[in-house]
Scaffold this motif. Structure first.
Motif, PDB file in Angstrom:
ATOM      1  N   GLU A  29       6.485   8.001  -5.215  1.00 59.19           N
ATOM      2  CA  GLU A  29       5.768   7.427  -4.094  1.00 59.19           C
ATOM      3  C   GLU A  29       6.598   6.366  -3.391  1.00 59.19           C
ATOM      4  O   GLU A  29       7.520   5.790  -3.948  1.00 59.19           O
ATOM      5  N   ILE A  30       6.266   6.160  -2.121  1.00 63.25           N
ATOM      6  CA  ILE A  30       6.962   5.166  -1.301  1.00 63.25           C
ATOM      7  C   ILE A  30       5.908   4.251  -0.697  1.00 63.25           C
ATOM      8  O   ILE A  30       4.913   4.719  -0.144  1.00 63.25           O
ATOM      9  N   GLU A  31       6.146   2.968  -0.836  1.00 60.27           N
ATOM     10  CA  GLU A  31       5.221   1.987  -0.259  1.00 60.27           C
ATOM     11  C   GLU A  31       5.544   1.795   1.217  1.00 60.27           C
ATOM     12  O   GLU A  31       6.649   2.061   1.658  1.00 60.27           O
ATOM     13  N   ARG A  32       4.579   1.282   1.938  1.00 56.96           N
ATOM     14  CA  ARG A  32       4.795   0.946   3.341  1.00 56.96           C
ATOM     15  C   ARG A  32       5.986  -0.009   3.479  1.00 56.96           C
ATOM     16  O   ARG A  32       6.078  -0.994   2.748  1.00 56.96           O
ATOM     17  N   GLY A  33       6.909   0.319   4.358  1.00 58.41           N
ATOM     18  CA  GLY A  33       8.046  -0.573   4.604  1.00 58.41           C
ATOM     19  C   GLY A  33       9.137  -0.539   3.541  1.00 58.41           C
ATOM     20  O   GLY A  33      10.133  -1.246   3.655  1.00 58.41           O
ATOM     21  N   GLU A  34       8.953   0.286   2.514  1.00 58.64           N
ATOM     22  CA  GLU A  34       9.930   0.302   1.430  1.00 58.64           C
ATOM     23  C   GLU A  34      11.139   1.191   1.749  1.00 58.64           C
ATOM     24  O   GLU A  34      11.032   2.146   2.508  1.00 58.64           O
ATOM     25  N   MET A  76       0.842  -1.206   0.000  1.00 60.08           N
ATOM     26  CA  MET A  76       0.000   0.000   0.000  1.00 60.08           C
ATOM     27  C   MET A  76       0.871   1.247   0.000  1.00 60.08           C
ATOM     28  O   MET A  76       1.934   1.268   0.610  1.00 60.08           O
ATOM     29  N   THR A  77       0.396   2.256  -0.702  1.00 55.43           N
ATOM     30  CA  THR A  77       1.199   3.481  -0.794  1.00 55.43           C
ATOM     31  C   THR A  77       1.156   4.255   0.514  1.00 55.43           C
ATOM     32  O   THR A  77       0.084   4.559   1.037  1.00 55.43           O
ATOM     33  N   LEU A  78       2.318   4.550   1.045  1.00 54.92           N
ATOM     34  CA  LEU A  78       2.403   5.318   2.287  1.00 54.92           C
ATOM     35  C   LEU A  78       2.523   6.802   1.983  1.00 54.92           C
ATOM     36  O   LEU A  78       1.856   7.633   2.585  1.00 54.92           O
ATOM     37  N   LEU A  79       3.388   7.106   1.025  1.00 51.57           N
ATOM     38  CA  LEU A  79       3.646   8.504   0.683  1.00 51.57           C
ATOM     39  C   LEU A  79       3.512   8.690  -0.818  1.00 51.57           C
ATOM     40  O   LEU A  79       4.052   7.907  -1.594  1.00 51.57           O
ATOM     41  N   GLU A  80       2.759   9.705  -1.193  1.00 53.95           N
ATOM     42  CA  GLU A  80       2.646  10.024  -2.617  1.00 53.95           C
ATOM     43  C   GLU A  80       2.889  11.511  -2.794  1.00 53.95           C
ATOM     44  O   GLU A  80       2.152  12.342  -2.261  1.00 53.95           O
ATOM     45  N   VAL A  81       3.959  11.824  -3.509  1.00 53.62           N
ATOM     46  CA  VAL A  81       4.302  13.225  -3.758  1.00 53.62           C
ATOM     47  C   VAL A  81       3.963  13.524  -5.213  1.00 53.62           C
ATOM     48  O   VAL A  81       4.374  12.790  -6.111  1.00 53.62           O
ATOM     49  N   ASP A 115      -0.263   8.640   3.881  1.00 54.82           N
ATOM     50  CA  ASP A 115      -1.336   7.770   4.335  1.00 54.82           C
ATOM     51  C   ASP A 115      -2.705   8.349   3.954  1.00 54.82           C
ATOM     52  O   ASP A 115      -3.646   8.329   4.751  1.00 54.82           O
ATOM     53  N   GLY A 116      -2.775   8.905   2.766  1.00 51.16           N
ATOM     54  CA  GLY A 116      -4.053   9.390   2.243  1.00 51.16           C
ATOM     55  C   GLY A 116      -4.364  10.858   2.499  1.00 51.16           C
ATOM     56  O   GLY A 116      -5.242  11.419   1.854  1.00 51.16           O
ATOM     57  N   THR A 117      -3.627  11.490   3.428  1.00 49.40           N
ATOM     58  CA  THR A 117      -3.934  12.887   3.764  1.00 49.40           C
ATOM     59  C   THR A 117      -2.883  13.823   3.179  1.00 49.40           C
ATOM     60  O   THR A 117      -1.686  13.549   3.296  1.00 49.40           O
ATOM     61  N   ASP A 118      -3.311  14.908   2.572  1.00 53.71           N
ATOM     62  CA  ASP A 118      -2.362  15.871   2.018  1.00 53.71           C
ATOM     63  C   ASP A 118      -1.781  16.722   3.154  1.00 53.71           C
ATOM     64  O   ASP A 118      -2.484  17.533   3.761  1.00 53.71           O
ATOM     65  N   ILE A 119      -0.503  16.529   3.404  1.00 49.56           N
ATOM     66  CA  ILE A 119       0.177  17.242   4.496  1.00 49.56           C
ATOM     67  C   ILE A 119       0.100  18.756   4.309  1.00 49.56           C
ATOM     68  O   ILE A 119       0.048  19.510   5.279  1.00 49.56           O
ATOM     69  N   LEU A 120       0.070  19.171   3.046  1.00 46.62           N
ATOM     70  CA  LEU A 120       0.056  20.616   2.779  1.00 46.62           C
ATOM     71  C   LEU A 120      -1.282  21.254   3.150  1.00 46.62           C
ATOM     72  O   LEU A 120      -1.390  22.470   3.237  1.00 46.62           O
ATOM     73  N   GLU A 121      -2.299  20.429   3.376  1.00 41.11           N
ATOM     74  CA  GLU A 121      -3.622  20.957   3.716  1.00 41.11           C
ATOM     75  C   GLU A 121      -3.858  20.978   5.231  1.00 41.11           C
ATOM     76  O   GLU A 121      -4.873  21.481   5.691  1.00 41.11           O
ATOM     77  N   LEU A 122      -2.958  20.391   5.996  1.00 41.00           N
ATOM     78  CA  LEU A 122      -3.197  20.261   7.437  1.00 41.00           C
ATOM     79  C   LEU A 122      -2.901  21.561   8.195  1.00 41.00           C
ATOM     80  O   LEU A 122      -2.145  22.409   7.723  1.00 41.00           O
ATOM     81  N   SER A 123      -3.494  21.678   9.373  1.00 35.57           N
ATOM     82  CA  SER A 123      -3.173  22.806  10.251  1.00 35.57           C
ATOM     83  C   SER A 123      -1.804  22.554  10.871  1.00 35.57           C
ATOM     84  O   SER A 123      -1.310  21.419  10.890  1.00 35.57           O
ATOM     85  N   GLU A 124      -1.211  23.608  11.405  1.00 33.32           N
ATOM     86  CA  GLU A 124       0.112  23.492  12.019  1.00 33.32           C
ATOM     87  C   GLU A 124       0.111  22.449  13.146  1.00 33.32           C
ATOM     88  O   GLU A 124       1.038  21.667  13.285  1.00 33.32           O
ATOM     89  N   SER A 125      -0.943  22.411  13.942  1.00 32.31           N
ATOM     90  CA  SER A 125      -0.954  21.459  15.060  1.00 32.31           C
ATOM     91  C   SER A 125      -1.122  20.021  14.554  1.00 32.31           C
ATOM     92  O   SER A 125      -0.570  19.085  15.126  1.00 32.31           O
ATOM     93  N   GLU A 126      -1.860  19.858  13.475  1.00 31.14           N
ATOM     94  CA  GLU A 126      -1.986  18.515  12.896  1.00 31.14           C
ATOM     95  C   GLU A 126      -0.642  18.041  12.324  1.00 31.14           C
ATOM     96  O   GLU A 126      -0.288  16.872  12.435  1.00 31.14           O
ATOM     97  N   VAL A 127       0.096  18.968  11.726  1.00 30.81           N
ATOM     98  CA  VAL A 127       1.412  18.603  11.191  1.00 30.81           C
ATOM     99  C   VAL A 127       2.338  18.213  12.340  1.00 30.81           C
ATOM    100  O   VAL A 127       3.110  17.260  12.240  1.00 30.81           O
TER     101      VAL A 127
END
Ligand code: ADP
Ligand code: MG
Length: 355
Positions: free
Chosen positions: A29-34, A1-6, A71-83
């Motif tokens: 992209e990086i798969e889980r455990g890769e 499963m894809t962990l990171l997708e840039v 893991d499915g969530t766009d890091i660039l869309e998160l709030s500072e505290s979520e990051v």
């Protein structure tokens, strides 16, 4: 499963000399455990890419475009505290300089234990027990005794091991290691890489290993992305990269792999240097240094394509790709390099050396 997708990550710095596009349309992209390697000379944009994943790009820099799905969530869309919840917890990072990562006023063991209390909610006893285990796992002898040492009582290699222990203490999904062994002696380097690998396998942690050294990639990685002047120029499995490299820049990097013992006096086999990113050359940014460059290379910017079919391969999921006009039939002279891979020329792995 894809962990990171840039996707199409683009980062610019606004300097007195002009706009520097340090990362230019990067997708992977990086798969889980890769174990994923990012390789390129100094200035290629490797660290800026890593900092972007943690959303640590600061002024005068800015992420101007792209998506970083973790893991499915766009890091660039998160709030500072979520990051902040993700940073150090689900994504951990280690740098070249272990000393700055350790706090000189706390014992090494206490720093690992604190990470576990903070991120995993362990109580004092659990955290201490687990911290000693981790010190042992990263290869610190007499871990229980060394738990109470201060960072300055550790050698450079042991300090970096401690940093790895802190990074892995919270069982992250992704470990970003930015030149983690560059400051260390070559024999310690090999051991530490092995330990990172063993731990990552045990915890099923994916690794993004950043290095200027293809020898390090050979040691640790499954797949690799080669970067030049902010752009990906080749993507491949480690086997493909070493036995069947497609980009002239990769071939150049390959001939500068250090051999045991002569790392400090390695030959600079690619003539010239990375271009000034304020004024990137027209066409293919590697053309001024490329022995196969033709007029077309000065005119046309090559896209990442599948080298076998010539089909566009710019998306994150593309596993085999090279950005050279050769693969779209626009180069008349072709690439006539020869790759000879000799056995046993990788970094020494074994127990002949210690700190
Ligand atoms: N703080 C900054 N201010 C201006 N330019 C920067 C800054 N950080 C990075 N850059 C630019 O980004 C380019 C890529 O840097 P970096 O990602 O650190 O390269 P490397 O591949 O060696 O890790 C640098 O050559 C520089 O031009
Ligand atoms: Mg760097």
């Amino acid at each position: 499963m894809t962990l990171l997708e840039v996707n199409d990550l683009t980062v610019e710095f606004y300097t007195e000399d002009g706009v520097v596009r340090a990362v230019d349309g990067l997708s992977y992209e990086i798969e889980r455990g890769e174990k994923f390697g990012v390789v390129g000379e100094s200035g290629a944009g490797k660290s800026v890419t890593a900092l972007s994943l943690m959303r640590l790009i600061e002024s005068p820099g800015r992420i101007v475009k792209g998506e970083i799905r973790f893991d499915g969530t766009d890091i660039l869309e998160l709030s500072e505290s979520e990051v902040r919840d993700i940073r150090g917890n689900r994504i951990a990072m280690i740098f070249q300089d272990a000393q700055t990562a350790l706090n000189p006023v706390y014992t090494v063991g206490e720093q690992i234990a604190e990470a576990m209390r903070h991120h995993l909610g362990y109580d004092d006893e659990e955290a201490r027990t687990r911290a000693i285990e981790l010190l042992d796992q990263v290869g610190i002898p007499e871990a229980e005794l060394r738990y109470s040492d201060y960072p300055h009582e550790f050698s450079g290699g042991m300090q970096q091991r401690a940093v790895i222990a802190i990074a892995l203490a919270c069982d992250p999904d992704l470990l970003i290691a930015d030149e983690p062994t560059t400051a260390l002696d070559v024999t310690i380097e090999a051991k530490i890489l092995k330990q990172i690998e063993a731990l990552a396998e045990e915890f099923d942690t994916a690794i993004q290993l950043i290095t200027h050294d293809l020898g390090v990639v050979a040691e640790l990685c499954d797949r690799v992305m080669v970067m030049y002047a902010g752009q990906p120029v080749e993507k491949a499995s480690v086997e493909q990269l070493f036995y069947d490299p497609k980009h002239p820049y990769t071939v150049g990097l390959m001939s500068s792999i250090p051999r045991i013992g002569d790392r400090r006096e390695r030959l600079q086999t690619i003539p010239g240097t990375m271009p000034d990113l304020v004024e990137v050359p027209t066409g293919c940014s590697f053309h001024p240094r490329c022995p196969y460059a033709e007029e077309a290379c000065r005119q046309t910017e090559p896209q990442l394509v599948d080298p076998d079919t010539g089909d566009v391969a710019t998306d994150a999921a593309a596993e085999r790709a090279a950005a050279c006009l050769e693969y779209t039939g626009e180069l008349t002279g072709g690439l006539d390099y020869e790759v000879t891979v000799e056995g046993d020329e990788q970094l020494p792995i074994g127990d002949e050396a210690d700190d």
